[in-house]
Scaffold this motif. Structure first.
Motif, PDB file in Angstrom:
ATOM      1  N   THR A 132       0.864  -1.184   0.000  1.00  0.00           N
ATOM      2  CA  THR A 132       0.000   0.000   0.000  1.00  0.00           C
ATOM      3  C   THR A 132       0.900   1.233   0.000  1.00  0.00           C
ATOM      4  N   PRO A 133       0.383   2.402  -0.361  1.00  0.00           N
ATOM      5  CA  PRO A 133       1.229   3.610  -0.362  1.00  0.00           C
ATOM      6  C   PRO A 133       1.901   3.897   0.976  1.00  0.00           C
ATOM      7  N   LEU A 134       1.217   3.604   2.084  1.00  0.00           N
ATOM      8  CA  LEU A 134       1.802   3.898   3.386  1.00  0.00           C
ATOM      9  C   LEU A 134       2.967   2.968   3.707  1.00  0.00           C
ATOM     10  N   HIS A 135       2.943   1.758   3.166  1.00  0.00           N
ATOM     11  CA  HIS A 135       4.064   0.839   3.388  1.00  0.00           C
ATOM     12  C   HIS A 135       5.355   1.354   2.751  1.00  0.00           C
ATOM     13  N   ALA A 136       5.226   2.213   1.759  1.00  0.00           N
ATOM     14  CA  ALA A 136       6.416   2.817   1.148  1.00  0.00           C
ATOM     15  C   ALA A 136       6.957   3.970   1.980  1.00  0.00           C
ATOM     16  N   LYS A 137       6.125   4.466   2.910  1.00  0.00           N
ATOM     17  CA  LYS A 137       6.506   5.646   3.685  1.00  0.00           C
ATOM     18  C   LYS A 137       7.029   5.306   5.077  1.00  0.00           C
ATOM     19  N   MET A 138       6.554   4.194   5.631  1.00  0.00           N
ATOM     20  CA  MET A 138       6.947   3.868   7.005  1.00  0.00           C
ATOM     21  C   MET A 138       6.886   2.363   7.225  1.00  0.00           C
ATOM     22  N   ASP A 139       7.508   1.916   8.305  1.00  0.00           N
ATOM     23  CA  ASP A 139       7.457   0.506   8.670  1.00  0.00           C
ATOM     24  C   ASP A 139       6.118   0.201   9.323  1.00  0.00           C
ATOM     25  N   LEU A 140       5.380  -0.733   8.753  1.00  0.00           N
ATOM     26  CA  LEU A 140       4.130  -1.195   9.335  1.00  0.00           C
ATOM     27  C   LEU A 140       4.296  -2.662   9.724  1.00  0.00           C
ATOM     28  N   GLU A 141       3.223  -3.263  10.192  1.00  0.00           N
ATOM     29  CA  GLU A 141       3.333  -4.642  10.675  1.00  0.00           C
ATOM     30  C   GLU A 141       3.659  -5.617   9.551  1.00  0.00           C
ATOM     31  N   GLU A 142       3.108  -5.363   8.355  1.00  0.00           N
ATOM     32  CA  GLU A 142       3.395  -6.221   7.210  1.00  0.00           C
ATOM     33  C   GLU A 142       4.732  -5.827   6.586  1.00  0.00           C
ATOM     34  N   LYS A 143       5.437  -6.802   6.027  1.00  0.00           N
ATOM     35  CA  LYS A 143       6.746  -6.562   5.431  1.00  0.00           C
ATOM     36  C   LYS A 143       6.711  -6.842   3.928  1.00  0.00           C
ATOM     37  N   PRO A 144       7.467  -6.076   3.134  1.00  0.00           N
ATOM     38  CA  PRO A 144       7.448  -6.245   1.672  1.00  0.00           C
ATOM     39  C   PRO A 144       7.993  -7.607   1.256  1.00  0.00           C
ATOM     40  N   CYS A 145       7.378  -8.175   0.212  1.00  0.00           N
ATOM     41  CA  CYS A 145       7.761  -9.539  -0.156  1.00  0.00           C
ATOM     42  C   CYS A 145       7.682  -9.797  -1.660  1.00  0.00           C
ATOM     43  N   VAL A 146       7.581  -8.746  -2.459  1.00  0.00           N
ATOM     44  CA  VAL A 146       7.490  -8.911  -3.916  1.00  0.00           C
ATOM     45  C   VAL A 146       8.447  -7.956  -4.597  1.00  0.00           C
ATOM     46  N   VAL A 147       9.229  -8.473  -5.530  1.00  0.00           N
ATOM     47  CA  VAL A 147      10.081  -7.618  -6.365  1.00  0.00           C
ATOM     48  C   VAL A 147       9.878  -7.988  -7.827  1.00  0.00           C
ATOM     49  N   TYR A 148      10.166  -7.024  -8.674  1.00  0.00           N
ATOM     50  CA  TYR A 148      10.088  -7.238 -10.118  1.00  0.00           C
ATOM     51  C   TYR A 148      11.509  -7.388 -10.653  1.00  0.00           C
ATOM     52  N   VAL A 149      11.734  -8.446 -11.398  1.00  0.00           N
ATOM     53  CA  VAL A 149      13.077  -8.767 -11.862  1.00  0.00           C
ATOM     54  C   VAL A 149      13.152  -8.655 -13.376  1.00  0.00           C
ATOM     55  N   SER A 150      14.131  -7.889 -13.835  1.00  0.00           N
ATOM     56  CA  SER A 150      14.388  -7.770 -15.263  1.00  0.00           C
ATOM     57  C   SER A 150      15.890  -7.911 -15.497  1.00  0.00           C
ATOM     58  N   GLU A 151      16.336  -7.436 -16.624  1.00  0.00           N
ATOM     59  CA  GLU A 151      17.737  -7.614 -17.033  1.00  0.00           C
ATOM     60  C   GLU A 151      18.075  -6.495 -18.014  1.00  0.00           C
ATOM     61  N   VAL A 152      19.304  -6.008 -17.963  1.00  0.00           N
ATOM     62  CA  VAL A 152      19.723  -4.964 -18.895  1.00  0.00           C
ATOM     63  C   VAL A 152      19.799  -5.564 -20.298  1.00  0.00           C
ATOM     64  N   SER A 153      19.042  -4.987 -21.199  1.00  0.00           N
ATOM     65  CA  SER A 153      18.990  -5.466 -22.582  1.00  0.00           C
ATOM     66  C   SER A 153      20.075  -4.827 -23.444  1.00  0.00           C
ATOM     67  N   HIS A 154      20.196  -3.481 -23.358  1.00  0.00           N
ATOM     68  CA  HIS A 154      21.133  -2.760 -24.217  1.00  0.00           C
ATOM     69  C   HIS A 154      21.279  -1.332 -23.709  1.00  0.00           C
ATOM     70  N   ASN A 155      22.218  -0.622 -24.280  1.00  0.00           N
ATOM     71  CA  ASN A 155      22.392   0.801 -24.012  1.00  0.00           C
ATOM     72  C   ASN A 155      22.122   1.592 -25.289  1.00  0.00           C
ATOM     73  N   PHE A 156      21.582   2.788 -25.120  1.00  0.00           N
ATOM     74  CA  PHE A 156      21.256   3.626 -26.271  1.00  0.00           C
ATOM     75  C   PHE A 156      21.246   5.075 -25.828  1.00  0.00           C
ATOM     76  N   ASN A 157      22.080   5.905 -26.487  1.00  0.00           N
ATOM     77  CA  ASN A 157      22.145   7.340 -26.173  1.00  0.00           C
ATOM     78  C   ASN A 157      22.355   7.591 -24.668  1.00  0.00           C
ATOM     79  N   ASP A 158      23.323   6.870 -24.108  1.00  0.00           N
ATOM     80  CA  ASP A 158      23.716   7.049 -22.713  1.00  0.00           C
ATOM     81  C   ASP A 158      22.630   6.667 -21.711  1.00  0.00           C
ATOM     82  N   HIS A 159      21.768   5.767 -22.129  1.00  0.00           N
ATOM     83  CA  HIS A 159      20.757   5.228 -21.218  1.00  0.00           C
ATOM     84  C   HIS A 159      20.743   3.710 -21.330  1.00  0.00           C
ATOM     85  N   GLY A 160      20.622   3.056 -20.196  1.00  0.00           N
ATOM     86  CA  GLY A 160      20.421   1.622 -20.217  1.00  0.00           C
ATOM     87  C   GLY A 160      18.955   1.298 -20.411  1.00  0.00           C
TER      88      GLY A 160
END
Length: 387
Positions: A263-291
């Motif tokens: 929830t938005p508040l979980h990003a602002k402070m520690d609440l009883e629930e703990k974060p448990c999901v991440v999004y995983v990707s991979e660097v594909s290429h670089n272009f014009n000084d950006h990955g």
């Protein structure tokens, strides 16, 4: 949005993701879920709800309608699921998950009504009299009586684009009177969405105007002889908002983002629930000084901001494509090493993406393993990744 909170509260998840990606066990555009922590969050909410004499339907659209997690939640003591739409209802039924509330935001199509009513659901949420008539007809053919919740609406209520619906307070008395003539449906309560929202100024959850409408609707129902058994108050349901539900006379909540501490508040402070999901990707290429990293998991209200890149988890800023473009890639603020892991944590709705869902158990006792790989609709994948 949640990178800092994950780094602080669940570093072991980040470390395991780096290892799994390095060994080729996780492909780009994957959401990785620490099931142990999610279940710990669920148990905390359930214990508090029981202490307050509240009931909760778990919602899993955010984590891809995942049946494995659904079964684990039932084992924890949850009674049933709330499904946001008929497709989610089908996934839950295919996997034998008890249904608590069907039609939370999307009405059930006519030709699925008999299947769902026959399977069994505690309540169906409705917001048109036409649908009530259809439910009555389907229930009559099955010789059943289906309990229903009325989703109510009044001027001043919050309502998201694409979710415009509700029976107005002005029409509610007529709806009750007409429904009473139908013998195979029974009004047992009311609901609205959202009843609570995060307020940035106060940095806390606050009641919405919708909640006022729900309470007025309850009074109207009681005045018209309805035995109100359920006052359902969804949105941002977590340990912190359970107190609010109780304070305002609610009977039910619907934890979704609370299960994953997103929830938005979980990003602002520690609440009883703990974060448990991440999004995983991979660097594909670089272009014009950006990955550029592989995309596919975008949610327009996700507030994706930061990214951890490489084995050292170096911080980058990350940007999503314009709203009128497909999210083939996300853009880093500078070049990065091609094929390095890229890890993000933001507000998600996996069921609207084309992402893969990877479930990990055993992190908390030091024996992590992948226990399942699913698509974004909750269907188990075979052969996509060796398990």
């Amino acid at each position: 949005m949640f990178v800092d909170s994950v780094s602080k509260s669940n570093k072991r998840l980040l470390e395991e993701v780096v290892k799994l990606h390095k060994h080729g066990d996780i492909l780009p555009d994957s959401y990785v879920i620490d099931v142990d922590t999610l279940l710990d969050n669920a148990k905390k909410m359930l214990a508090k709800a029981k202490s307050l004499k509240l009931k909760m339907y778990f919602m899993l659209k955010q984590v891809g309608r995942n049946p494995y997690i659904a079964r684990k939640l039932i084992e924890c003591g949850y009674d049933s699921a709330v499904v946001v739409d008929f497709k989610e209802a089908q996934i839950m039924m295919e996997n034998g998950i008890p249904l608590g509330n069907v039609g939370h935001l999307v009405q059930t199509p006519k030709h699925l009504l008999k299947k769902i009513i026959n399977y069994g659901t505690e309540v169906m949420t409705v917001y048109t009299y036409d649908k009530i008539v259809e439910i009555n007809k389907a229930a009559k053919e099955l010789n059943k009586v289906q309990d229903i919740l009325i989703r109510v609406y009044d001027d001043g209520d919050s309502i998201y684009s694409g979710q415009e619906a509700g029976i107005t307070l002005a029409d509610l008395e007529n709806i009750v009177r007409n429904t009473r003539e139908l013998k195979n449906v029974k009004i047992v309560g009311i609901t609205s969405f959202p009843c609570f929202l995060y307020d940035d100024a106060d940095n806390d959850f606050k009641p919405t105007h919708n909640l006022e409408t729900v309470l007025k609707a309850k009074e109207l129902l009681v005045e018209n002889g309805v035995d109100v058994k359920e006052v359902n108050m969804p949105s941002t349901t977590c340990c912190r908002t359970l107190d609010l539900i109780k304070r305002y006379g609610g009977t039910h909540g619907e934890p979704g983002h609370g299960l994953s501490a997103s929830t938005p508040l979980h990003a602002k402070m520690d609440l009883e629930e703990k974060p448990c999901v991440v999004y995983v990707s991979e660097v594909s290429h670089n272009f014009n000084d950006h990955g550029y990293v592989y995309g596919g998991g975008i949610y327009r209200r996700g507030h994706m901001q930061n990214c951890l890149v490489g084995e050292n988890l170096e911080h980058y800023r990350i940007y999503t494509p314009d709203i009128d473009s497909i999210d083939y890639h996300f853009v880093l603020d500078r070049n990065a090493k091609v094929s390095d892991v890229a890890i993000m944590a933001f507000r998600f709705q996996i069921f609207v993406t084309r992402s893969t869902v990877v479930l990990i158990e055993g992190l908390k006792n030091g024996t992590p393993k992948i226990v399942g790989v699913y698509d974004s609709e909750g269907r188990r994948l075979r052969g996509a990744i060796d398990e």
